[in-house]
Design an enzyme around this catalytic site. Structure first.
Site, short mmCIF file in Angstrom:
data_model
loop_
_atom_site.label_atom_id
_atom_site.label_comp_id
_atom_site.label_asym_id
_atom_site.label_seq_id
_atom_site.Cartn_x
_atom_site.Cartn_y
_atom_site.Cartn_z
N ARG A 1 -14.06 2.74 3.93
CA ARG A 1 -13.60 3.30 5.19
C ARG A 1 -14.21 4.14 6.10
NH1 ARG A 1 -6.77 3.96 4.81
NH2 ARG A 1 -6.56 1.68 4.73
N LYS B 1 6.54 -11.28 1.63
CA LYS B 1 8.12 -10.86 2.34
C LYS B 1 7.99 -11.85 3.99
CE LYS B 1 10.36 -7.78 0.17
NZ LYS B 1 10.81 -5.89 0.58
#
Ligand code: ADP
Ligand code: MG
Length: 393
Positions: free
Chosen positions: A38, A199
């Site tokens: 990052r 999910k």
């Protein structure tokens, strides 16, 4: 579209002070950065500011200290790593506001870089407190947003500060927005999306939006079991979100009415207990037994995916197609990563776990774009306006 970094760089910013928000939320081990991906992602922005002679004040956060000071979550290891990467000193402030910070800023010379403390030590950041935003804004001449991973949140350092300064997207944020925009608005076709994950609840808005844009939608991961159950298949003990069967059906209807090609797993790797990989067998979708749990896509479906990737000109992938964290259940996810790495299509990977999988399997260098924002990339792809981007236009 936000005001781009290129526009800022064209201005005379020599000796001007730029407040730069970045996403340097990196993993630490005993005060040492263990993965600097990052930090490196925003180096283009930082070095451009340094080269132009701007004075750069970096704002960043680590974890979720929830408005309290947590000693182990100070930014020091991050500023040390940044200093190594840019081969110049980075002064680490112990606070974000106040006389000490102000004195440090006063002493800055062109091309100097300082980093403020973990901004999430301040409740004002989380509350998007306007006095706090105004005070920080008073330290600079310009604001640059490069923290793609946080622009979906309404914090002081995303939506507050830009109210008080001319504000721009950084090089990283500009790239992320451009890639996602092109993906949705003018992709090279055929455009294929591969969506997996655990999910369906976390993917419904993405799927509803994506299906309008793609030519082919490939689904994998645990979420297909909610779809299969909605279609009347028996899925054994696989993960199902029973409260979403109606939504799943609606999605299937929408896909059919739009005449999009939808590829669902034709076969599966199943086990009788998650922690017993030795029980793994391969079954067709029609033949999942009551005691079986789907843990990965099967070899027939992997071949189908590979073929589809070969025909594609653009592929967007989000969501592992099996429990890839366990080696025995990783072959579907690994095969997709490998097929994308070897494909001529423009390949985009977004999402925390998907990116982690691509990195773990060693294919990240071979993707065209790896999105650095997990939740933020999915929101962009869902067509949502992100508050921290909207304020930059
Ligand atoms: P991303 O972070 O890339 O958006 P998600 O968070 O949606 O991805 O999903 C990642 C998780 O989905 C992984 O932890 C993986 O183990 C899980 N997963 C994928 N397939 C299955 C499956 N068949 N059963 C249970 N979990 C699964
Ligand atoms: Mg995830």
């Amino acid at each position: 579209m936000p005001t781009s970094f290129a526009e800022l760089i064209q201005l005379d910013i020599f000796n001007k002070t730029v407040i730069l928000r970045v996403d340097f939320n990196t993993p630490l081990d005993n005060g040492v950065v263990t993965d600097d991906t990052r930090i490196r992602a925003s180096l283009d922005t930082i070095t451009a500011l340094i080269d132009k002679g701007a004075k750069t004040i970096i704002i960043a956060h680590l974890n979720r200290p929830n408005g309290r000071v947590i000693e182990s979550e100070r930014m020091t290891p991050v500023s040390q790593r940044l200093a190594e990467l840019i081969s110049r000193p980075v002064i680490q402030c112990k606070e974000c506001v106040g006389p000490m910070v102000e004195a440090t800023i006063q002493s800055m010379k062109p091309s100097d870089v300082i980093m403020l403390e973990n901004i999430r030590f301040y409740q004002e950041e989380l509350d998007n407190n306007s006095e706090f935003s105004k005070l920080i804004a008073s330290y600079g001449d310009y604001f640059v947003q490069d923290a793609f991973g946080v622009v979906h949140r309404a914090h002081a350092s995303t939506v507050g500060i830009p109210n008080y300064l001319p504000s721009y997207a950084g090089a990283l944020l500009s790239k992320e927005v451009t890639v996602m925009n092109e993906l949705l608005k003018q992709p090279k076709r055929p455009l294929v999306a591969i969506i997996g994950g655990s999910k369906i609840s976390t993917k419904l808005t993405v799927l509803h939006h994506l299906v309008e844009h793609v030519d082919t939608l490939i689904l994998g991961g645990a979420m297909v079991y909610t779809l299969f159950k909605a279609m009347g298949h028996s899925v054994g003990k696989s993960l199902v979100e029973d409260n979403l069967l109606n939504d799943a059906e609606q999605l299937l209807r929408k896909t059919a009415s739009l005449n999009k090609s939808l590829l669902l797993p034709v076969d599966h790797c199943v086990v009788t207990h998650i922690d017993q990989p030795e029980s793994l067998t391969q079954v067709l979708t029609e033949s999942i037994q009551p005691d079986q749990i789907g843990v990965d896509i099967g070899p027939l479906f992997i071949d189908q995916i590979k073929e589809t990737i070969q025909q594609a000109s653009t592929v967007f992938w989000n969501g592992p197609c099996g429990i890839f964290e366990q080696d025995a259940y990783a072959s579907g996810t690994r095969s997709i990563a490998e097929a994308l790495a070897n494909s001529n299509a423009y390949t985009i990977v977004g999402g925390g776990d998907s990116v982690a999988a691509v990195e773990a399997f060693g294919f990240s260098d071979q993707m065209d774009h790896i999105s650095t924002g997990g939740g933020a990339s999915l929101e962009l792809i869902s067509g949502n306006q992100l508050p921290g981007i909207q304020v930059l236009s």
